[in-house]
Enzyme design. Structure first.
Site, PDB file in Angstrom:
ATOM      1  N   LYS A   1       0.834  -1.212   0.000  1.00 43.71           N
ATOM      2  CA  LYS A   1       0.000   0.000   0.000  1.00 43.71           C
ATOM      3  C   LYS A   1       0.866   1.259   0.000  1.00 43.71           C
ATOM      4  CE  LYS A   1      -4.080  -2.190   0.839  1.00 43.71           C
ATOM      5  NZ  LYS A   1      -3.698  -3.588   0.647  1.00 43.71           N
TER       6      LYS A   1
HETATM    7  C1  LIG Z   1      -4.125  -4.670  -0.020  1.00 45.44           C
HETATM    8  C2  LIG Z   1      -3.281  -5.876  -0.082  1.00 45.44           C
HETATM    9  C3  LIG Z   1      -3.413  -6.817  -1.139  1.00 45.44           C
HETATM   10  C4  LIG Z   1      -4.458  -6.721  -2.218  1.00 45.44           C
HETATM   11  O1  LIG Z   1      -4.481  -5.498  -2.928  1.00 45.44           O
HETATM   12  P1  LIG Z   1      -5.725  -5.120  -3.848  1.00 45.44           P
HETATM   13  O2  LIG Z   1      -5.558  -3.673  -4.114  1.00 45.44           O
HETATM   14  O3  LIG Z   1      -6.929  -5.425  -3.047  1.00 45.44           O
HETATM   15  O4  LIG Z   1      -5.622  -5.935  -5.069  1.00 45.44           O
HETATM   16  C5  LIG Z   1      -2.544  -7.888  -1.159  1.00 45.44           C
HETATM   17  N1  LIG Z   1      -1.629  -8.069  -0.188  1.00 45.44           N
HETATM   18  C6  LIG Z   1      -1.479  -7.206   0.830  1.00 45.44           C
HETATM   19  C7  LIG Z   1      -0.458  -7.479   1.870  1.00 45.44           C
HETATM   20  C8  LIG Z   1      -2.288  -6.071   0.907  1.00 45.44           C
HETATM   21  O5  LIG Z   1      -2.137  -5.210   1.941  1.00 45.44           O
END
Ligand SMILES: *Cc1c(COP(=O)(O)O)cnc(C)c1O
Length: 497
Positions: free
Chosen positions: A136
């Site tokens: 993120k």
């Molecule tokens: C948010 C997240 C995802 C998935 O991301 P999307 O935007 O929902 O596709 C995968 N792994 C981790 C560790 C995340 O924090």
């Protein structure tokens, strides 16, 4: 000489028509600039903003970018989405601040998303070297720079209210901490997050950041946000969830960076990416990169037991689950994929009328297929999507397997490695380089690591986490699920000043 060539490329791009955005549900064809889309999040008609046309990237451009530091690649690629809305020098300064070495652990030449090869064909691309150890940060860091810049330019302030199940909360807080004119209020459930994730948020409380712990589940938090947003007094609250186009755009760069490293100078060669995704946000950025011209063959969606997307890719039928199952890769425990609409819009010929019919069918029937709209149910496979799922036992095995290859991976990365290895063993992948995206550090999910029989090691930069939270008295305000009055009071007291 090279600098000169880059400048020529910039000039060429700056002369191309500006990227404009439209909502997937807008029947009137209104268009908007990047800055408006950045601050709006969701479109007023309930649709999602998408570029009216995808920008492009050529093999020549990729070759020129292939040895540049991450912030330089980001500036170049992201400018294609920002257009003339913000001066290029300002964008470069913001990219350098977003991906600065004090925020991201970098390797040679400032690479913040390096690859680790587990076998001669299978690599893991690290996307979690940022402040909160989850991917993120890749988008949230530049997002906060752009938001601060745009709010200052408009002389506006913004109060952001969000709900998190783990990674989004701390990532947004770390990115917005201390910014003037922005305050972040994050709601999280008492249950479901790991201890590490709670500690990360607690350590960031104070100043323009406040945390509310809700005696309930993630869905309770999300419902409260929606209900408060619906009240006129709180209509101006902002959001930083994954449907914000600026987040998707910011993620395109790591595909380009990973590609350059994976092909080892052989620019133009095709590769495959395996992507842990829940909201379809992570993989959507890969789809956009492919549309732009990055030589990606397959985009393999890896899910956990919440396998809605795996089924959709295989059958063309999209049927969100009633409720997400709780798994050991919790950031992908999502019952419906909010970003999926952006792909569907393309698949339906970019027709907002058909898009609305698709959404209505989904709402009325609980499921919808492409075939109902005269599009082949194999449309996702035709554009290069592939998919697979993994179970808790699969993840434990993948963690052990990667460990024998010298890398400790987290359970979300393990979803990707499981799917990659399954497809490789069936001969469906492996003839070209395979890059699995790693979306979190194992530090965040140490219970699962221990369950796999491996003693987790805490990264040095998180060594003091527990003691800093203990010192941060009142890190979490408590609210009962459904206490809208309590939430309203908290927001009034914590608005941006
Ligand atoms: C948010 C997240 C995802 C998935 O991301 P999307 O935007 O929902 O596709 C995968 N792994 C981790 C560790 C995340 O924090």
């Amino acid at each position: 000489m090279l600098a000169l060539q880059i400048n020529v490329l910039y000039d060429a791009r700056m002369n191309t028509p500006e990227t404009k955005y439209t909502s997937t549900r807008d029947l009137d064809g209104n268009t908007h600039g990047f800055s408006d889309v950045l601050l709006a999040g969701l479109a007023p008609d309930g649709g999602l903003f998408v570029p009216t046309e995808y920008p492009t990237i050529t093999i020549d451009e990729l070759a020129h970018l292939s040895d540049k530091p991450y912030s330089e690649v980001f500036t170049y690629v992201n400018a294609k989405f920002v257009g003339g809305d913000i001066a290029l020098d300002t964008q470069r300064r913001m990219a350098e601040a977003a991906y600065s070495p004090d925020k991201f652990t970098t390797t040679g030449n400032g690479n913040v998303t390096p690859l680790t090869w587990l076998t001669p064909t299978l690599a893991v691309q690290q996307l979690s070297n940022g402040p909160t150890a989850a991917f993120k940060d890749m988008a949230m860091q530049p997002l906060s720079q752009y938001m601060q810049y745009e709010l200052a330019r408009r002389n506006q302030k913004l109060t952001i209210l969000g709900a998190t199940s783990g990674d989004t909360g701390s990532s947004a807080e770390a990115a917005m901490k201390g910014l003037s004119g922005i305050s972040v209020i994050m709601m999280s459930p008492l249950e479901g997050m790991t201890r590490f994730q709670r500690m990360q948020m607690g350590a960031l409380s104070g100043g323009n950041i406040s945390n509310i712990s809700v005696d309930g589940r993630f869905d309770d938090c999300q419902d409260m946000v929606k209900e408060l947003n619906a009240l006129p007094e709180f209509a101006d609250l902002g959001a930083v969830n994954s449907i914000n186009w600026a987040r998707v755009a910011a993620q395109v760069t790591y595909y380009i960076n990973g590609y350059s490293e994976a092909v080892k100078g052989n620019i133009g060669q095709q590769i495959d990416f395996v992507v842990p995704t829940g909201n379809f946000g992570n993989v959507l950025a890969g789809y956009v990169a492919k549309k732009m011209g990055l030589p990606i063959r397959y985009l393999v969606v890896a899910t956990n037991e919440n396998d809605v997307l795996d089924k959709t890719i295989k059958t063309g039928v999209y049927q969100p689950q009633k409720k997400a199952l709780e798994t050991s890769s919790p950031s992908m425990d999502i019952s419906k994929a909010s970003n999926f609409e952006r792909f569907v819009f393309d698949a339906l010929g970019r027709n907002p009328q058909t898009m609305r019919a698709y959404i209505e069918t989904l709402r009325d029937k609980g499921s919808v297929s492409f075939a109902q709209f005269e599009v082949a149910n194999s449309v996702m496979k035709e554009v290069g999507f592939r998919s697979g799922k993994s179970t808790h036992a699969n993840r434990l095995n993948a963690i052990r397997w990667a460990h024998t290859k010298g890398m400790l991976i987290d359970p979300h990365t393990a979803d990707a490695v499981t799917v990659a290895n399954n497809l490789i063993s069936r001969g469906a992948l492996g003839d070209v380089p395979v890059v699995c995206l790693s979306t979190a550090l194992p530090d965040k999910f140490d219970e699962t690591i221990r369950e796999a029989g491996i003693e987790p090691v805490r990264s040095a930069r998180f060594a003091k986490l527990e003691s800093s939270v203990a010192a941060n008295a009142g890190a979490f305000s408590m609210l009962a699920a459904g206490d809208l009055e309590g939430l309203a009071r908290h927001v009034r007291e914590h608005r941006a000043v």
